[in-house]
Scaffold this active site. Sequence first.
Site, PDB file in Angstrom:
ATOM      1  N   HIS A 271       0.598  -0.970  -0.042  1.00 28.43           N
ATOM      2  CA  HIS A 271       0.171   0.184   0.427  1.00 28.43           C
ATOM      3  C   HIS A 271       1.226   1.746  -0.072  1.00 28.43           C
ATOM      4  O   HIS A 271       1.739   1.193   0.987  1.00 28.43           O
ATOM      5  CB  HIS A 271      -1.400  -0.224   1.497  1.00 28.43           C
ATOM      6  CG  HIS A 271      -1.885  -0.533   1.515  1.00 28.43           C
ATOM      7  ND1 HIS A 271      -2.809  -1.217   0.015  1.00 28.43           N
ATOM      8  CD2 HIS A 271      -2.617  -1.481   2.732  1.00 28.43           C
ATOM      9  CE1 HIS A 271      -3.865  -2.434   0.492  1.00 28.43           C
ATOM     10  NE2 HIS A 271      -3.512  -2.875   1.512  1.00 28.43           N
ATOM     11  N   CYS A 320       0.369   2.129  -4.962  1.00 27.88           N
ATOM     12  CA  CYS A 320      -0.039   3.700  -5.581  1.00 27.88           C
ATOM     13  C   CYS A 320       0.314   4.855  -5.001  1.00 27.88           C
ATOM     14  O   CYS A 320       0.540   4.750  -3.983  1.00 27.88           O
ATOM     15  CB  CYS A 320      -2.102   3.573  -4.978  1.00 27.88           C
ATOM     16  SG  CYS A 320      -3.238   1.792  -4.879  1.00 27.88           S
TER      17      CYS A 320
END
Length: 636
Positions: A271, A320
């Site tokens: 993440h 991301c």
Amino acid sequence: MMISEIVIVRHPVSMCVPVNHKVTLSVRAEGTGILNYQWFTYDDKEVLGGTEADLTIKANKTQLYVCRVNDHFCNWAFSEWVKVKVLDIDKSGLPENWLGEPHIVDNPKPQSIRQGSKLTLRCAAFGIPSPHYQWYRNGQPLPNKTGGTLQIDRATAEHCGSYLCSISNVLQETWTEAVDVNMVKTDQTPKTAPSATDKVALLIGNLNYSNHPPLMAPIMDVHELANLLQQLGFRVVSLLDLTREEMLTAIDKFIQLLDRGVYGLFYYAGHGYERVGRNYLVAVDAPQPYRPENCVCVQRVMLRMQEKQTALSVILLDTCRKWYNQDCIASGIMPLGPSGNTVYGYATCEDAEAYEVQDGGKSTGIFTKYLNKHILETEKVSHVLEKVSEDLGKDPLVKGKQQVEIKHTLKEPRSLADPVRTTGHTRELQKREACWRRANELPPKKQLMFVCGVEVEVSFSALFSNVLVAFATVKTKGPRTEDLTLTLSSIPPMEDIFSSTGRSEEMESLLFNRSENPDCTIHLCALQKLTKTLVIKVELHYTNLESKQRQTESQKVDIGRPLVASCKLYTRNHATTAKNQDVASAQSTGAVARSKPKTHQTPTGPRLPFTRKAECAAKVAVTRSNEPEENDENEL
């Protein structure tokens, strides 16, 4: 009186010594009554006066020796054959009080060879016992090249590079000088091509988050990329599921391995997000909601790599880049100085998500899938990433959702496949070799003999630098046992991130890619959390043929602090941080197996991508002041 057989309890050892050096061969045996000794040479000649357990000779030529031990009851036994190898080489540099540690007397010489010709490198050392040789090319050990002479009958371009040899015995390990082997083309002067003094890579994959959706693909992504980078000559440290403190400490260790002329590569899968031009990596212990001080700033990592004056600094991010909140303006990465030869490879562009998919039984990040497809190519790094971008752009699963972004300041055509040339950097290379080896060294095999007569072998394999697999195999069954089963456990107990639903099938190829099938396996994860030595408990369960009852025996094996546990990532020198930080307490990663999230499941039909965006529940107000934010490299 019971007459026992003669047992040799200590055999003589082979050795390599200078000519006319005085040596002593020793044998120790146990038996009944007085034992007699007779030493022989290879031609079955008795050694004159060789009738004692210790044979002292003045070595003037290479010779084989063996000792016969007998008693007065017609029992006899022979020791193992040993070789006393004599080198007629100048021994003026041999220490006066030499105890037998390897002493190099002949270093390999640089070679310039033609395509298809024979390559021969030689080295030699005195040693008692005889030294063991292991040749290396570009920092990687060469299989089956374990003699004083390395010979390749038909050399090709792949055999070019930097060679050196590790020479060791039970007393010490030493290294020859590093030499370069170059390929000279017919009637053509070889062009000067970019090269590295060493290649070092740190790979981190975060998947089992305490407060955010778990991921699947970082396991396979990191494992496959690590194998490919090793083929390119990189020293790789690969780690799974790190807290912020562990990530920072691992990065500190990584930076210490960098130096002038080194290629450094940092890869992260997990993440992440972007805020005001900074990219942040979310640690597994990041709270919900998180702030920049709970994460790791990528630009700070690149700045520290540049400060080491590396020849090439590469950061690859499969994460991301969604903006922290929509109040943030579109941003550009602040320049870190005109040092050049820096490369950023982003899995996606600004304010966009990166995806992973489950394709059949295998999970993969889409960016890393295409990165692994091209990374072995010998082209310039930016050109390789352009091919990755082209392939990802054609993938129908993420078309219009994810697009690779590349930023670089390459001023030379440097490739990840460039050769390693260590001339003039041997000392630095040996220091990095020792540090890297400590983080990747496996415990040796253990042979356990149980009271019931069963022999069990315990062996080890590393999936990652912080994930160890222990295998137990029954080698010999006892005469009065049947229905044998083995169980393994660890002290302290270590978590197993591979036992989660949905992970067992795709990991099977990694865990059991062995020539023999073990009787029992245990996965020891999160080794970076070890604060003391690790003990493996082996329990043997069997049926006693005489009593017909099930019985259990157990033994414990202390394997120390294996792999990255020796690096103590749980401690960090906080004097290097810019200021005190309010950090949430680190939580144990993956102690409870996490099930596969519903958004991942694709039981039938086409694959569905899953985002690597960690949602931040609470919106954090944008602070507008002249104070540098926590992870701003301007602080440095």
